[in-house]
Design a protein around this motif. Structure first.
Motif, PDB file in Angstrom:
ATOM      1  N   ILE A 234      43.645  40.372  43.840  1.00  0.00           N
ATOM      2  CA  ILE A 234      42.813  39.615  42.901  1.00  0.00           C
ATOM      3  C   ILE A 234      43.542  38.336  42.482  1.00  0.00           C
ATOM      4  CG2 ILE A 234      41.788  39.597  40.600  1.00  0.00           C
ATOM      5  CD1 ILE A 234      41.195  42.534  40.899  1.00  0.00           C
ATOM      6  N   GLN A 251      45.800  36.215  35.868  1.00  0.00           N
ATOM      7  CA  GLN A 251      46.305  37.527  36.275  1.00  0.00           C
ATOM      8  C   GLN A 251      47.767  37.650  35.898  1.00  0.00           C
ATOM      9  OE1 GLN A 251      44.840  40.227  38.118  1.00  0.00           O
ATOM     10  NE2 GLN A 251      43.016  39.271  37.308  1.00  0.00           N
TER      11      GLN A 251
ATOM     12  N   PHE B  49      37.065  36.782  44.046  1.00  0.00           N
ATOM     13  CA  PHE B  49      38.254  37.202  43.314  1.00  0.00           C
ATOM     14  C   PHE B  49      38.397  36.433  42.008  1.00  0.00           C
ATOM     15  CE2 PHE B  49      39.934  38.788  47.490  1.00  0.00           C
ATOM     16  CZ  PHE B  49      40.016  40.110  47.096  1.00  0.00           C
ATOM     17  N   ARG B  52      36.270  38.036  39.548  1.00  0.00           N
ATOM     18  CA  ARG B  52      36.839  39.304  39.089  1.00  0.00           C
ATOM     19  C   ARG B  52      37.988  39.069  38.133  1.00  0.00           C
ATOM     20  NH1 ARG B  52      37.856  43.710  43.741  1.00  0.00           N
ATOM     21  NH2 ARG B  52      38.671  44.918  42.031  1.00  0.00           N
ATOM     22  N   SER B  53      38.752  38.032  38.400  1.00  0.00           N
ATOM     23  CA  SER B  53      39.915  37.804  37.548  1.00  0.00           C
ATOM     24  C   SER B  53      39.509  37.190  36.216  1.00  0.00           C
ATOM     25  CB  SER B  53      40.941  36.930  38.262  1.00  0.00           C
ATOM     26  OG  SER B  53      40.665  35.572  38.040  1.00  0.00           O
ATOM     27  N   ASN B  56      36.493  39.967  34.506  1.00  0.00           N
ATOM     28  CA  ASN B  56      36.940  41.340  34.323  1.00  0.00           C
ATOM     29  C   ASN B  56      38.422  41.368  34.067  1.00  0.00           C
ATOM     30  OD1 ASN B  56      34.380  41.906  35.124  1.00  0.00           O
ATOM     31  ND2 ASN B  56      34.998  42.147  37.252  1.00  0.00           N
TER      32      ASN B  56
END
Lengths: 369, 616
Positions: A234, A251, B49, B52-53, B56
């Protein structure tokens, strides 16, 4: 030893610049990865890494000052010493995260397995240089150098440090092929390897088997190792083409990434710098590797060629396996990314290795006395 | 260039270059693979992605397993789990922690409740997403306030923590033990990898002994949370496995009786079924309330427990080492009989004292017992008789028989912290005191005084062996382990340590003498005489300090700490014994007057209530 001015003339500025450039990227990246980390030591990890680079430079200087032929006179002694260290780790090592890798001497702990990588290269180089054979080695002649690698391989495997252990084997295979192996030997080894590979499964620990199964299917353990891979993907994927920018990786900054300062450091870089950043980094790595191979090619003797090749190919395999692992191509084996991962032992040993490369490089014009 | 080629002596430089070219290919292909993969992840699937990052935020959360329940033999729950609630705040979501905490205080104040948590301490660096504990173990009232106002309290989360509920409180404290946060020592020494810092582990008793079964396996959740830190959904879940349930051999009814019987005393009561060594009750007083430890015991309470001179934390039944006193005479008699040194009929004359060299040892009965043989000597606990036969047997044989009866070694009961007592020998004395063994010490040993030490459990177990005809069982307190869904995991069967080195005939003689102690006119254990069943028993009065013997000092005048320990061990019925009781009352005085009545209460309620109820 009388100082030879040709040494200065031959000093490899390109190599030094490349290494310093990549190390700087590494430190910058560590700064970002530790930027919002709450741990007091986490925030200052990049500072420590600067120290490691500086200490590494000292080792680099030591390693290029002494003629590599002189060093190799003691290659087997150095190798034996490193095995002794590994044995010490085996019996007295400190356990971190469940594996016994660290040896503490006078309050400084280091990973003996890193040191062994270099000593194995030197020992193999000396062996192949001493036993030159026209037309390549056959399997019987390769037995002794293989044992040279097998001993540290088993000790490191038992730590357990699967990544480093496998790198040693790959290193041996690469150096043997480079030194020359008879064709039928290569073919029969390859066949044996394919046949025996499934048997290796039995030698893996439950944990290692799990890692491989997770690699095939990350959803298998969404809370454990699978989580690493998923989060890493991710992070990297979300970097897109241009990246999220320095210190902007969500992240990374939200600490979803495990081991983001060591084995998974590349995903931090990929998230913040995107595909373009990754391409630049890979190109820099490629430049370093090509330069190393060219040093090997232009070495004045076989010994130098072997040493230069060994170090270069080691760096290459580490880069390939680490990035491959972070990208989810390989199972998570735990291997640092050269120059980018945080770690004193690996940084110092890398720098020492680069020192040996320079050693070979700057002495290429000097004829044997 | 040509010149350099020649320098690669011994090897064909062309070969080397070809191989370098081969590696060049390998490297190029390898790095290309990496680039393709990056292209795939970052460019082709980059948007996916990125979403998603950004949308979420997936994090991991540990789900603690429930510890197993503990039952008594009748199926009554002894330890259960109940919920405890903590309030925490996630700084990043609260944005202004202080104002949110202020709001909570305000809400509490409306209901006249007080905020019990301290100030929110924030260090120089903090993790914005790691919750900070505000209040621990809040009441239901506070819980409903926090829950109903959750929309006004951003970042505030309520954690549910399972805690132990010890239904019997103090009464079962030493058997069950308590739980507490794992210590760093234990964490380091643990090799199984099943423990993490912050885990609750058993610290005493069954909770500790069977911790690895009771604790269960932790699970986890991959939780998706939104920007405010609230959970959106659980993406992946690995359920925790609840721990095993434990069924004990303890009868909580009998345990209660024993507890009440020991009211106001410091000491221990154990009840065992001599047929298989299963422990029916084990009570120690004073005790502690294991519920106090549930969410970490307060400093104050902990200090109180530690500083209490009566040691409420100690499981006296298995770790209290007492002088067995006259209860030990049984073993001396067994040794003399077995070694053929006496016959049951052989008599000695007791005039109230016994001379050894220039020392005089007294019998507890001032005027003496007169002409006395084995049966009466045990029943009336004549000291002089035992001084005589003790000398004949000697310390080495006494030690041998003591060990044969299970003294001097742990019985192996399934509880932690058992002590092994002490069986003195000549060599032990020499090692310990660098002095040789004195004959007078054998004389002391013959009546169970001096160096010898035994736990109440060891004593009772020795008597159980006599009661059942000679088998020394491992006392067991765990009947079986069951999985949470009731499947039997392990049945704990009775185990035999050994057989006591006494012949059947002599066992009968000794049992008869113990019967006499309770049922004959001059017996020391008359307090136990019952119409229905024949009880056999033996008193003991353990000297704490050597008080001037014979002087009739009133018990009340002696300082508590110097008073004798009172002991009583008994079993019933005479034939096919099914219950054995040991009572130790610290500083209680005479065994016959202080300990025997307690045993009586237990024997009475066993035969009057429990047995009848079970038979219905």
């Amino acid at each position: 030893m009388k100082f030879d001015r040709r040494l200065l003339f031959g000093f490899d500025w390109v190599l030094l610049s490349l290494v310093l450039l990549i190390s700087s990227i590494g430190i910058l990246n560590l700064y970002s990865s530790g930027y919002s980390l709450a741990d007091l030591d986490g925030a200052s990890l990049y500072v420590k890494q600067v120290y490691w680079v500086l200490i590494g430079l000292v080792f680099m200087v030591i390693c290029f000052c002494i003629d590599y032929r002189f060093i190799c006179r003691y290659a087997y002694v150095i190798y034996a010493f490193s095995i002794l260290l590994l044995l010490l780790v085996f019996f007295y090592g400190n356990t971190v995260n469940g594996s016994k890798r660290w040896l503490a001497v006078c309050g400084i702990s280091f990973q003996a397995s890193e040191f062994v990588k270099l000593t194995v290269i030197l020992a193999l180089a000396k062996y192949f240089d001493n036993n030159k054979i026209d037309g390549g080695y056959n399997l019987k002649e390769l037995l002794l150098p293989f044992l040279t690698v097998l001993v540290p391989f088993i000790l490191i495997w038992k730590q357990p440090d699967l990544g480093t252990a496998l790198i040693l084997i790959i290193l041996f295979l690469s150096m043997a092929v480079f030194a020359g192996v008879r064709r039928y030997s290569i073919i029969s080894t390859a066949i044996c390897g394919v046949v025996l590979l499934p048997l290796c499964w039995n030698f893996l620990t439950e944990y290692q088997k799990e890692r491989i199964l997770i690699w095939i299917n990350p959803e298998r353990d969404p809370l454990g190792a699978g989580y690493h891979v998923i989060q890493s993907k991710i992070a990297i994927g979300s970097g897109g083409i241009f990246g999220k920018g320095f210190l902007e990786g969500t992240q990374t900054q939200l600490k979803f990434l495990p081991e983001q300062q060591t084995d998974f450091v590349f995903s931090v870089f990929a998230e913040e710098w995107g595909f373009l950043g990754c391409v630049v980094l890979v190109v820099m790595f490629l430049a370093l590797i090509l330069w190393g191979l060219s040093i090997s090619r232009h070495s004045r003797d076989l010994l130098g060629a072997l040493i230069a090749f060994g170090i270069t190919i080691l760096v290459f395999w580490e880069i390939f396996v680490n990035i491959g692992m972070v990208l989810g191509i390989f199972p998570v084996v735990g291997l640092p990314l050269p120059f980018l991962s945080y770690g004193g032992s690996s940084m110092i040993i890398l720098m020492a290795g680069i020192g040996l490369l320079m050693n070979v490089s700057m002495r290429r014009f000097i004829l044997q006395p | 260039m040509a010149g350099r080629q020649d320098r690669l002596t011994g090897h064909n430089p062309v070969d080397l270059r070809n191989r370098l070219r081969f590696f060049l290919w390998v490297i190029s292909i390898a790095l290309s693979i990496l680039m393709v993969r990056m292209w795939y992840l970052q460019v082709i699937r980059g948007d996916v992605f990125r979403q998603r990052s950004e949308n979420n935020r997936i994090c991991l959360r540990e789900v603690k397993p429930l510890r197993g329940r503990i039952y008594d033999i009748r199926g009554n729950i002894l330890v259960d789990n109940q919920a405890s609630f903590d309030v925490s705040i996630i700084p990043e979501d609260a944005e202004d922690v202080d104002s949110v905490v202020g709001r909570i205080k305000g809400l509490y104040a409306q209901k006249l409740l007080e905020f019990s948590g301290g100030d929110v301490v924030r260090g120089k660096v903090r993790r914005p997403f790691v919750p900070i504990k505000l209040e621990r173990n809040i009441s239901r009232e506070k819980l409903s306030i926090v829950e109903t106002n959750s929309l006004d309290l951003p970042g505030v989360v309520v954690d549910v923590m399972p805690v132990r509920k010890y239904i019997f409180g103090d009464i079962m404290a030493h058997i069950l033990g308590y739980v507490g946060e794992i210590s760093s020592d234990k964490l380091e020494s643990d090799t199984s990898g099943g423990y993490k810092s912050g885990d609750m582990v058993g610290k005493q008793g069954i909770e500790k002994y069977l911790d690895r079964y009771i604790k269960g396996q932790r699970g986890g959740e991959q939780v998706e949370v939104n920007v405010a830190g609230r959970e959106l959904r659980v993406m992946e879940k690995v359920d925790p496995v609840p721990g095993c349930n434990v069924v004990l051999t303890i009868d909580s009814y009998l345990q209660n009786i024993a507890w009440d019987a020991l009211e106001g005393k410091a000491g221990s009561v154990i009840v065992i079924n001599p047929r298989d060594g299963s422990v029916m009750a084990m009570v120690n007083r004073p005790a502690f309330n294991p519920n106090l430890f549930n969410r970490g015991i307060s400093q104050n309470n902990w200090r109180k427990l530690l500083n209490n001179p009566l040691h409420p934390m100690r499981n006296r039944a298995i770790s209290g080492q007492y002088i067995p006193a006259s209860t030990y005479k049984l073993i001396v008699a067994a040794a003399a009989l077995e070694e053929g040194l006496i016959t049951p009929e052989a008599s000695f004359f007791c005039d109230g004292s016994y001379k050894l060299g220039n020392r005089t040892f007294r019998c507890w009965k001032k005027g003496g017992h007169g002409e006395i043989s084995l049966h009466r000597a045990i029943a009336e606990s004549c000291d002089v008789y035992f001084y005589n036969i003790g000398k004949m047997v000697g310390v080495a044989k006494l030690a041998k028989y003591s060990l044969g009866f299970g003294l001097g070694a742990k019985t192996g009961i399934n509880l932690p912290g058992e002590k092994s007592g002490l069986v003195p020998t000549k060599r032990w004395k020499l090692n310990r005191f660098k002095e040789p063994w004195q004959l007078g010490e054998t004389t002391c040993l013959a009546i169970g005084q001096g160096f010898i030490l035994a736990t109440p459990l060891q004593l009772l177990n020795a008597y159980c062996a006599l009661a059942n005809g000679g088998t020394l069982y491992v006392p067991r307190i765990v009947k079986r382990l069951e999985t949470a869904d009731g499947r039997i995991l392990e049945e704990f069967n009775s185990e035999i340590i050994s057989h006591i080195p006494v012949s059947e005939k002599n066992i009968e003689i000794l049992k008869r003498a113990l019967w006499g102690a309770v049922n004959e006119v001059n017996g020391t254990g008359r307090a136990l005489k019952r119409k229905e069943e024949d009880v056999c028993g033996k008193t003991g009065t353990a000297q704490v300090v050597g008080l001037p013997q014979g002087d009739n000092v009133r018990k009340e005048k002696i300082p508590y700490k110097l008073r004798d320990h009172a002991l009583f061990v008994c079993f019933a019925p005479y034939k096919n014994s099914e219950i054995a009781v040991a009572v130790v009352v610290e500083h209680g005085g005479h065994g016959g007057s202080a300990a025997a009545p307690i045993a009586r209460k237990i024997i009475d309620s066993y035969f009057n209530n429990i047995k009848m109820r079970s038979e219905k």
